[in-house]
Enzyme design. Structure first.
Site, PDB file in Angstrom:
ATOM      1  N   LYS A 178       0.802  -1.239  -0.080  1.00 25.43           N
ATOM      2  CA  LYS A 178       0.062   0.035   0.073  1.00 25.43           C
ATOM      3  C   LYS A 178       0.687   1.243   0.130  1.00 25.43           C
ATOM      4  O   LYS A 178       1.451   1.632   1.116  1.00 25.43           O
ATOM      5  CB  LYS A 178      -1.043   0.122   1.237  1.00 25.43           C
ATOM      6  CG  LYS A 178      -2.161   0.964   1.150  1.00 25.43           C
ATOM      7  CD  LYS A 178      -2.339   1.584   2.329  1.00 25.43           C
ATOM      8  CE  LYS A 178      -1.563   2.892   2.840  1.00 25.43           C
ATOM      9  NZ  LYS A 178      -1.122   3.966   1.949  1.00 25.43           N
ATOM     10  N   ALA A 180       1.805   5.411  -0.070  1.00 21.67           N
ATOM     11  CA  ALA A 180       1.430   6.608   0.317  1.00 21.67           C
ATOM     12  C   ALA A 180       0.498   7.103  -0.617  1.00 21.67           C
ATOM     13  O   ALA A 180       0.565   7.220  -1.789  1.00 21.67           O
ATOM     14  CB  ALA A 180       2.569   7.403   0.671  1.00 21.67           C
ATOM     15  N   GLU A 254      10.322   1.195   9.910  1.00 16.14           N
ATOM     16  CA  GLU A 254      11.508   1.885   9.593  1.00 16.14           C
ATOM     17  C   GLU A 254      10.961   3.368  10.063  1.00 16.14           C
ATOM     18  O   GLU A 254      10.055   3.920   9.215  1.00 16.14           O
ATOM     19  CB  GLU A 254      12.048   1.857   8.428  1.00 16.14           C
ATOM     20  CG  GLU A 254      12.595   0.625   7.803  1.00 16.14           C
ATOM     21  CD  GLU A 254      14.135   0.406   8.295  1.00 16.14           C
ATOM     22  OE1 GLU A 254      14.537   1.624   8.967  1.00 16.14           O
ATOM     23  OE2 GLU A 254      14.691  -0.676   8.295  1.00 16.14           O
ATOM     24  N   LEU A 255      11.130   4.033  11.047  1.00 18.96           N
ATOM     25  CA  LEU A 255      10.448   5.179  11.536  1.00 18.96           C
ATOM     26  C   LEU A 255      11.397   6.331  11.491  1.00 18.96           C
ATOM     27  O   LEU A 255      12.044   6.401  10.718  1.00 18.96           O
ATOM     28  CB  LEU A 255       9.902   5.128  12.941  1.00 18.96           C
ATOM     29  CG  LEU A 255       9.180   3.525  12.970  1.00 18.96           C
ATOM     30  CD1 LEU A 255       8.740   3.481  14.512  1.00 18.96           C
ATOM     31  CD2 LEU A 255       7.964   3.670  12.096  1.00 18.96           C
ATOM     32  N   CYS A 288      14.194  10.524   6.093  1.00 17.56           N
ATOM     33  CA  CYS A 288      14.482   9.974   7.521  1.00 17.56           C
ATOM     34  C   CYS A 288      15.769  10.023   7.942  1.00 17.56           C
ATOM     35  O   CYS A 288      16.019  10.163   9.299  1.00 17.56           O
ATOM     36  CB  CYS A 288      14.026   8.736   7.785  1.00 17.56           C
ATOM     37  SG  CYS A 288      14.586   7.405   6.511  1.00 17.56           S
ATOM     38  N   GLU A 384      11.526  16.074  14.208  1.00  6.42           N
ATOM     39  CA  GLU A 384      11.978  15.579  13.078  1.00  6.42           C
ATOM     40  C   GLU A 384      11.353  16.913  12.073  1.00  6.42           C
ATOM     41  O   GLU A 384      10.097  17.002  11.879  1.00  6.42           O
ATOM     42  CB  GLU A 384      11.265  14.584  12.415  1.00  6.42           C
ATOM     43  CG  GLU A 384      12.087  13.869  11.102  1.00  6.42           C
ATOM     44  CD  GLU A 384      11.457  12.535  10.883  1.00  6.42           C
ATOM     45  OE1 GLU A 384      10.350  12.187  11.183  1.00  6.42           O
ATOM     46  OE2 GLU A 384      12.040  11.916  10.225  1.00  6.42           O
TER      47      GLU A 384
HETATM   48  P1  NAD Z   1       3.066   8.211   7.640  1.00  2.95           P
HETATM   49  O1  NAD Z   1       3.270   7.668   8.958  1.00  2.95           O
HETATM   50  O2  NAD Z   1       2.056   9.398   7.783  1.00  2.95           O
HETATM   51  O3  NAD Z   1       2.595   7.336   6.370  1.00  2.95           O
HETATM   52  C1  NAD Z   1       3.211   6.026   5.884  1.00  2.95           C
HETATM   53  C2  NAD Z   1       2.445   5.366   5.444  1.00  2.95           C
HETATM   54  O4  NAD Z   1       1.440   4.796   6.120  1.00  2.95           O
HETATM   55  C3  NAD Z   1       1.417   5.966   4.423  1.00  2.95           C
HETATM   56  O5  NAD Z   1       1.334   4.823   3.188  1.00  2.95           O
HETATM   57  C4  NAD Z   1       0.212   5.937   5.128  1.00  2.95           C
HETATM   58  O6  NAD Z   1      -0.855   5.842   4.024  1.00  2.95           O
HETATM   59  C5  NAD Z   1       0.102   4.972   5.968  1.00  2.95           C
HETATM   60  N1  NAD Z   1      -0.612   4.979   7.012  1.00  2.95           N
HETATM   61  C6  NAD Z   1      -1.209   6.121   7.751  1.00  2.95           C
HETATM   62  N2  NAD Z   1      -1.952   5.977   8.775  1.00  2.95           N
HETATM   63  C7  NAD Z   1      -1.896   4.580   8.669  1.00  2.95           C
HETATM   64  C8  NAD Z   1      -2.418   3.558   9.762  1.00  2.95           C
HETATM   65  N3  NAD Z   1      -3.247   3.970  10.585  1.00  2.95           N
HETATM   66  N4  NAD Z   1      -2.240   2.102   9.639  1.00  2.95           N
HETATM   67  C9  NAD Z   1      -1.368   1.807   8.732  1.00  2.95           C
HETATM   68  N5  NAD Z   1      -0.946   2.632   7.830  1.00  2.95           N
HETATM   69  C10 NAD Z   1      -0.967   3.980   7.747  1.00  2.95           C
HETATM   70  O7  NAD Z   1       4.451   8.999   7.116  1.00  2.95           O
HETATM   71  P2  NAD Z   1       4.505   9.864   5.901  1.00  2.95           P
HETATM   72  O8  NAD Z   1       4.319  10.939   6.120  1.00  2.95           O
HETATM   73  O9  NAD Z   1       4.079   9.316   4.633  1.00  2.95           O
HETATM   74  O10 NAD Z   1       6.326   9.728   5.770  1.00  2.95           O
HETATM   75  C11 NAD Z   1       7.160  10.496   6.381  1.00  2.95           C
HETATM   76  C12 NAD Z   1       7.585   9.653   7.833  1.00  2.95           C
HETATM   77  O11 NAD Z   1       8.239   8.598   7.477  1.00  2.95           O
HETATM   78  C13 NAD Z   1       8.804  10.361   8.366  1.00  2.95           C
HETATM   79  O12 NAD Z   1       8.644  10.434  10.010  1.00  2.95           O
HETATM   80  C14 NAD Z   1      10.102   9.676   8.013  1.00  2.95           C
HETATM   81  O13 NAD Z   1      11.325   9.766   8.979  1.00  2.95           O
HETATM   82  C15 NAD Z   1       9.660   8.409   7.945  1.00  2.95           C
HETATM   83  N6  NAD Z   1      10.488   7.639   7.141  1.00  2.95           N
HETATM   84  C16 NAD Z   1      11.183   6.855   7.493  1.00  2.95           C
HETATM   85  C17 NAD Z   1      12.179   5.979   6.824  1.00  2.95           C
HETATM   86  C18 NAD Z   1      13.247   4.888   7.406  1.00  2.95           C
HETATM   87  O14 NAD Z   1      13.844   4.020   6.843  1.00  2.95           O
HETATM   88  N7  NAD Z   1      13.309   4.992   8.699  1.00  2.95           N
HETATM   89  C19 NAD Z   1      12.332   6.288   5.455  1.00  2.95           C
HETATM   90  C20 NAD Z   1      11.324   7.100   5.029  1.00  2.95           C
HETATM   91  C21 NAD Z   1      10.621   7.742   5.717  1.00  2.95           C
END
Ligand code: NAD
Length: 480
Positions: A178, A180, A254-255, A288, A384
Site C-alpha cells: 500500500k 502513500a 523504519e520510522l 528520514c 523531525e
Molecule cells: P505516515 O506514517 O503518515 O505514512 C506512511 C504510510 O502509512 C502511508 O502509506 C500511509 O498511508 C500509511 N498509514 C497512515 N496511517 C496508517 C495507519 N493507521 N495504519 C497503517 N498505515 C497507515 O508517514 P509519511 O508522512 O508518509 O512519511 C514520513 C515519515 O516516514 C517520516 O517520519 C520519516 O522519517 C519516515 N521515514 C522513515 C524512513 C526509514 O527508513 N526509517 C524512510 C522514509 C521515511
C-alpha cells in the site's frame, strides 16, 4: 482488465496479476503547482481483501520456486527499472516534487535493492549444528514467513518499496503493498514492470488508497498476512505494532529520525560542509536520515557556519524538473505549515535567523533556512523537521557533543566529522543510533543494514540482514 503501456500513467490497482479499476478515484497532484497528474483507483475494503487472498493463493507456488529462479526475476526487474529510468524518474518528480537528478538517483537506488536481493535469493543458507546426542543431526533451514503487507511513505516512492519487495520476493514471500496516498504512481509503475518481466499473478499486489488510516489497518488485520513491514512516522508505526500484537505477526518498522550532525574542531572543514549539504538538503530535507541537529565544537563553529551559509545561499529552488534546481517543493501544505511552525517557534524563543525566512504559506517551495543559537527546548530541535532548515548549536567538548547528540528519542543515524582516529572509535561507540556516517554524509546503500534503535524502529532493511525479517528458522533434530 489487461493493461497497456500506451496508458502513460498507471492509475489502476494491481491485484492477482490484473489491473483493477474502482468506482471511487482519488486525485494525485503535482506538489509544485497542484496540477492534476492522475485520478487513481481508490481501493475498497473488498479489493484489499481480494489482494490479500491473491497473495495467499500465490504463496505456495512462489515459495516453491528455487531461490535462483526468484533471483532471476528480481534481477530482470532491476534491469527493467534502469532501462526505464528516465520515464520512472519523470513520474517521481511529478508526484513527489524532487528534482530530476534526485529522481534519477532514486530510481537507481531503488533498482539496486532488486539487484542486491536477486543475488541474496541464491544465498538463503541454512546450517547444520553439532548435536549433543550420538547419531543425531541438527539442521536449520530458512523458510519464507508468508504473505506480507508492505506500507510505504511518499518521500522515496520507489526505493522504500523495493527495499521491502526485493527482500520479500527473494525470501519466497508474496506481498500486498500500500503506497502513500500522495505518491501511488511509482508503485503502480513498478507493478507494470513486474507484469512485463513475468512475476507470477498474485506474488505482487498493489492497492492504492486515499485513506491510509482505513486501508492500512484493514490490510494489517487480514489473518493471511504473516508479516507487516512499515516505513513512515513513529506515531503510525506504534499503532501498527499494537495492531499486530494479537495475531503475533512479525513487524519491521523504519520510522522517523532526528539525526545529529556533529562537527569536531579537528574536522576537515570542506568535507564537513559538503557532507552537511547532502545530509541536510537531499530531497528538500524530507528524508528520514536528514541531518536535523547540527552540533559544532566551539573552536570551529564560526568558520563552519560561515562556509555552510555560503553554500546554502547558492541553492536554487523551484520546480523539480527545471534544469539547475537544487530543491523542489515540499510534499504538501501540511509540510509547509509544520516547517513554518517550527521556525516561528524557534525565532520566538530566541534563535537567530542567519539565512532565509519562515515560509509564508503561499508556496510549497520552501527556501532554505539557517538558524543559530538553537536550544534543546525548541520544537525545531526536538521534532523531525522534514524540510530544508539547518539548526545550529555549539558543543563545549566531546562529552558535551555526545550528550547533545543522544538527547532524543530517535536513534536512526548520526553524522560525525573528525580526523582523530581514537575519537572516531569513542564517539561511534557512544552514539545511540543504528547507523553512523563517519566523515560521510550519505549512508543509504543496498549493501548495508539500514535501520534504527530507540523510537526509530525495529529490524533492518538492505544487506544480507534484510532477509532476516522475511524468513523463519526451522530446525530439525534427526536421529539415525
Ligand atoms: P505516515 O506514517 O503518515 O505514512 C506512511 C504510510 O502509512 C502511508 O502509506 C500511509 O498511508 C500509511 N498509514 C497512515 N496511517 C496508517 C495507519 N493507521 N495504519 C497503517 N498505515 C497507515 O508517514 P509519511 O508522512 O508518509 O512519511 C514520513 C515519515 O516516514 C517520516 O517520519 C520519516 O522519517 C519516515 N521515514 C522513515 C524512513 C526509514 O527508513 N526509517 C524512510 C522514509 C521515511
Amino acid at each position: 482488465m489487461r493493461h497497456s503501456r500506451a496508458m502513460a500513467i498507471p492509475h489502476m490497482a494491481y491485484v492477482d496479476g490484473r489491473w483493477v479499476d474502482q468506482p471511487r478515484k482519488f486525485a494525485v497532484r503535482d506538489p509544485f503547482d497542484r496540477a492534476l497528474i492522475a485520478e487513481v483507483a481508490d481501493a475498497s475494503d473488498e479489493l484489499v481483501d481480494a489482494a490479500v487472498e491473491a497473495a495467499a493463493r500465490a504463496f505456495p507456488a512462489w515459495r516453491a520456486v528455487p531461490g535462483p529462479g526468484r533471483g532471476k526475476l528480481l534481477g530482470e526487474l532491476g534491469r527493467r527499472m534502469l532501462a526505464d529510468e528516465r520515464r520512472l524518474a519523470e513520474l517521481c518528480t511529478r508526484e513527489n516534487g524532487k528534482t530530476t537528478a534526485e529522481a534519477i538517483a532514486e530510481v537507481r537506488y531503488a533498482a539496486s535493492f532488486l539487484t542486491w536481493f536477486a543475488g541474496e535469493a541464491e544465498r538463503i543458507y541454512g546450517e547444520t549444528i553439532p548435536a549433543s546426542h550420538p547419531g543425531q543431526r541438527i539442521t536449520v533451514v530458512r523458510e519464507p514467513v508468508g504473505p506480507c503487507a508492505l506500507i510505504t511513505p511518499w518521500n522515496f516512492p520507489y526505493a522504500m518499496l523495493t527495499r521491502k519487495l526485493g527482500a520479500a520476493l527473494a525470501a519466497g514471500c508474496t506481498v500486498v503493498a500500500k503506497p502513500a496516498e500522495q505518491t501511488p504512481l511509482g508503485a503502480l509503475a513498478l507493478a507494470e514492470l513486474c507484469d512485463e518481466v513475468g512475476v507470477p499473478a498474485g506474488v505482487v499486489n498493489i492497492v492504492p488508497s486515499s485513506e491510509g488510516v482505513r486501508t492500512g489497518p484493514r490490510l494489517i488485520a487480514a489473518p493471511q498476512i504473516r508479516k507487516v513491514s512499515f516505513t513512515g512516522s513513529t506515531a503510525v508505526g506504534r499503532g501498527i505494532l499494537r495492531a499486530c500484537a494479537d495475531d503475533l505477526k512479525r513487524v519491521s518498522l523504519e520510522l522517523g529520525g532526528n539525526a545529529p550532525f556533529v562537527v569536531f574542531a579537528d574536522a576537515d572543514l570542506d568535507a564537513a560542509v559538503r557532507g552537511a549539504m547532502v545530509a541536510k538538503f537531499r530531497n528538500a530535507g524530507q528524508s528520514c536520515v536528514g541531518a536535523n541537529r547540527f552540533i559544532v565544537e566551539q573552536p570551529i563553529a564560526e568558520r563552519f557556519t560561515a562556509a555552510l551559509v555560503a553554500q546554502v545561499a547558492a541553492l536554487r529552488t523551484g520546480r523539480g524538473s527545471e534544469p539547475g534546481v537544487d530543491l523542489g517543493p515540499v510534499i504538501d501544505d501540511a509540510a509547509v505549515a509544520k516547517i513554518a511552525r517550527l521556525v516561528d517557534d524557534a525565532i520566538a524563543r530566541g534563535a537567530r535567523l542567519l539565512h532565509g525566512a519562515p515560509p509564508d504559506g503561499t508556496s510549497r517551495v520552501v527556501a532554505p533556512i539557517v538558524l543559530a543559537g538553537v536550544t534543546p527546548e525548541m520544537a525545531v530541535w526536538r521534532e523531525e523537521i522534514f524540510g530544508p532548515v539547518v539548526t545550529l548549536r555549539t558543543a563545549r567538548d566531546e562529552a558535551d557533543a555526545i550528550a547533545q547528540a543522544n538527547d532524543t528519542d530517535a536513534g536512526l543515524v548520526a553524522y560525525v566529522y573528525t580526523r582523530d582516529g581514537a575519537r572516531q572509535i569513542r564517539v561511534a561507540d557512544a552514539l545511540e543510533v543504528g547507523m553512523i556516517g563517519l566523515n560521510e554524509g550519505l549512508v543509504s546503500t543496498a549493501q548495508a543494514p539500514f535501520g534504527g534503535v530507540k523510537h526509530s524502529g525495529l529490524g533492518r532493511e538492505g544487506s544480507r540482514h534484510g532477509l532476516d525479517d522475511y524468513t523463519n528458522l526451522k530446525y530439525t533434530a534427526a536421529r539415525s
